[in-house]
Design a protein around this motif. Structure first.
Motif, short mmCIF file in Angstrom:
data_model
loop_
_atom_site.label_atom_id
_atom_site.label_comp_id
_atom_site.label_asym_id
_atom_site.label_seq_id
_atom_site.Cartn_x
_atom_site.Cartn_y
_atom_site.Cartn_z
N VAL A 92 0.85 -1.19 0.00
CA VAL A 92 0.00 0.00 0.00
C VAL A 92 0.88 1.23 0.00
O VAL A 92 2.01 1.21 0.51
CB VAL A 92 -0.95 -0.01 1.23
CG1 VAL A 92 -0.17 0.06 2.53
CG2 VAL A 92 -1.99 1.08 1.13
N GLN A 93 0.38 2.30 -0.59
CA GLN A 93 1.13 3.56 -0.61
C GLN A 93 1.04 4.28 0.73
O GLN A 93 0.06 4.08 1.47
CB GLN A 93 0.60 4.46 -1.73
CG GLN A 93 0.87 3.94 -3.12
CD GLN A 93 0.46 4.94 -4.19
OE1 GLN A 93 -0.32 5.86 -3.95
NE2 GLN A 93 0.99 4.76 -5.39
N PRO A 94 2.01 5.10 1.05
CA PRO A 94 1.91 5.91 2.28
C PRO A 94 0.60 6.70 2.32
O PRO A 94 0.18 7.26 1.29
CB PRO A 94 3.12 6.84 2.18
CG PRO A 94 4.11 6.07 1.37
CD PRO A 94 3.29 5.32 0.36
N THR A 110 1.65 -12.10 8.27
CA THR A 110 1.27 -11.56 6.97
C THR A 110 2.08 -10.29 6.73
O THR A 110 2.24 -9.45 7.62
CB THR A 110 -0.24 -11.30 6.89
OG1 THR A 110 -0.60 -10.89 5.56
CG2 THR A 110 -0.70 -10.23 7.88
N GLN A 111 2.61 -10.16 5.52
CA GLN A 111 3.49 -9.04 5.19
C GLN A 111 2.68 -7.80 4.87
O GLN A 111 1.74 -7.84 4.06
CB GLN A 111 4.38 -9.40 3.99
CG GLN A 111 5.29 -8.28 3.52
CD GLN A 111 6.41 -7.98 4.51
OE1 GLN A 111 7.07 -8.88 5.01
NE2 GLN A 111 6.62 -6.69 4.79
N VAL A 112 3.08 -6.69 5.49
CA VAL A 112 2.53 -5.38 5.16
C VAL A 112 3.70 -4.51 4.70
O VAL A 112 4.68 -4.33 5.43
CB VAL A 112 1.84 -4.73 6.38
CG1 VAL A 112 1.47 -3.28 6.07
CG2 VAL A 112 0.60 -5.54 6.76
N THR A 113 3.59 -3.98 3.49
CA THR A 113 4.63 -3.13 2.93
C THR A 113 4.01 -1.78 2.55
O THR A 113 3.05 -1.74 1.78
CB THR A 113 5.28 -3.77 1.70
OG1 THR A 113 5.82 -5.04 2.06
CG2 THR A 113 6.39 -2.88 1.15
N VAL A 114 4.58 -0.72 3.11
CA VAL A 114 4.09 0.63 2.83
C VAL A 114 5.19 1.35 2.04
O VAL A 114 6.26 1.66 2.56
CB VAL A 114 3.77 1.40 4.11
CG1 VAL A 114 3.17 2.76 3.77
CG2 VAL A 114 2.83 0.59 4.99
N SER A 115 4.90 1.58 0.76
CA SER A 115 5.92 2.15 -0.12
C SER A 115 5.27 2.80 -1.32
O SER A 115 4.22 2.34 -1.79
CB SER A 115 6.87 1.05 -0.59
OG SER A 115 7.81 1.56 -1.53
N SER A 116 5.90 3.86 -1.80
CA SER A 116 5.40 4.51 -3.01
C SER A 116 6.13 3.95 -4.24
O SER A 116 5.85 4.35 -5.36
CB SER A 116 5.58 6.02 -2.92
OG SER A 116 6.93 6.34 -2.63
N SER A 161 3.01 4.24 18.89
CA SER A 161 3.32 4.53 17.49
C SER A 161 2.12 4.37 16.56
O SER A 161 2.15 4.87 15.42
CB SER A 161 4.46 3.62 17.00
OG SER A 161 4.10 2.26 17.14
N VAL A 162 1.07 3.68 17.01
CA VAL A 162 -0.09 3.45 16.13
C VAL A 162 -1.37 4.08 16.65
O VAL A 162 -2.40 4.03 15.97
CB VAL A 162 -0.31 1.94 15.89
CG1 VAL A 162 0.96 1.27 15.38
CG2 VAL A 162 -0.84 1.24 17.14
N LYS A 189 2.32 4.45 7.24
CA LYS A 189 3.62 5.08 7.02
C LYS A 189 4.64 4.01 6.61
O LYS A 189 4.47 2.83 6.95
CB LYS A 189 4.10 5.75 8.31
CG LYS A 189 3.14 6.75 8.91
CD LYS A 189 3.66 7.25 10.25
CE LYS A 189 2.70 8.24 10.88
NZ LYS A 189 3.20 8.73 12.20
N PRO A 190 5.70 4.41 5.94
CA PRO A 190 6.73 3.41 5.57
C PRO A 190 7.26 2.65 6.78
O PRO A 190 7.59 1.46 6.66
CB PRO A 190 7.82 4.27 4.92
CG PRO A 190 7.07 5.43 4.33
CD PRO A 190 5.97 5.73 5.31
N GLU A 191 7.31 3.29 7.93
CA GLU A 191 7.81 2.62 9.13
C GLU A 191 6.84 1.59 9.69
O GLU A 191 7.18 0.86 10.63
CB GLU A 191 8.18 3.63 10.22
CG GLU A 191 7.11 4.64 10.54
CD GLU A 191 7.31 5.96 9.81
OE1 GLU A 191 7.65 5.94 8.58
OE2 GLU A 191 7.13 7.01 10.45
#
Length: 120
Positions: free
Chosen positions: A12-14, A114-120, A62-63, A86-88
């Motif tokens: 998902v995107q930031p 489950t993998q969560v990746t936050v990146s543009s 943090s959340v 957020k990416p973090e």
């Protein structure tokens, strides 16, 4: 035997959102606390959020204000709604449950992650 199966991770995107689900199944008598933890590359696993069977909730600082934990006791399922990602927040997210099985043994059970990746 008790199994926890997570779903809902992805890329998902930031600023975007994802909803994780975790369903517990097997020889379950009751489930007390359910929760989510995460582990980023090169870091220790950390607590994200927990919810008791009575609905008491705890979040990592943090959340707070971005993530919402909920559960459906009838379905033995816990959810994590993640907004303003957020990416973090990128990590493998693990579901955890404190389970009492039909033999009245109490133990902590974990999902496979489950993998969560936050990146543009």
């Amino acid at each position: 035997q008790v199994q926890l199966v997570e779903s809902g991770g992805g890329l998902v995107q930031p600023g975007g959102s994802l909803r994780l689900s975790c369903a517990a199944s097997g020889s379950i008598f009751s489930i007390n606390t359910m929760g989510w933890n995460r582990q980023a590359p090169g870091k220790q696993r950390e607590l994200v959020a927990t919810i008791t069977s009575g609905g008491n909730i705890n979040y990592a600082d943090s959340v707070k204000g971005r993530f919402t934990i909920s559960r459906d006791n009838a379905k033995n399922t816990v959810y994590l709604q993640m907004n303003s990602l957020k990416p973090e927040d990128t990590a493998v997210y693990y579901c955890n449950a404190l389970v009492t099985n039909t033999a009245r043994a109490t133990f902590s059970s974990w999902g496979q992650g489950t993998q969560v990746t936050v990146s543009s």
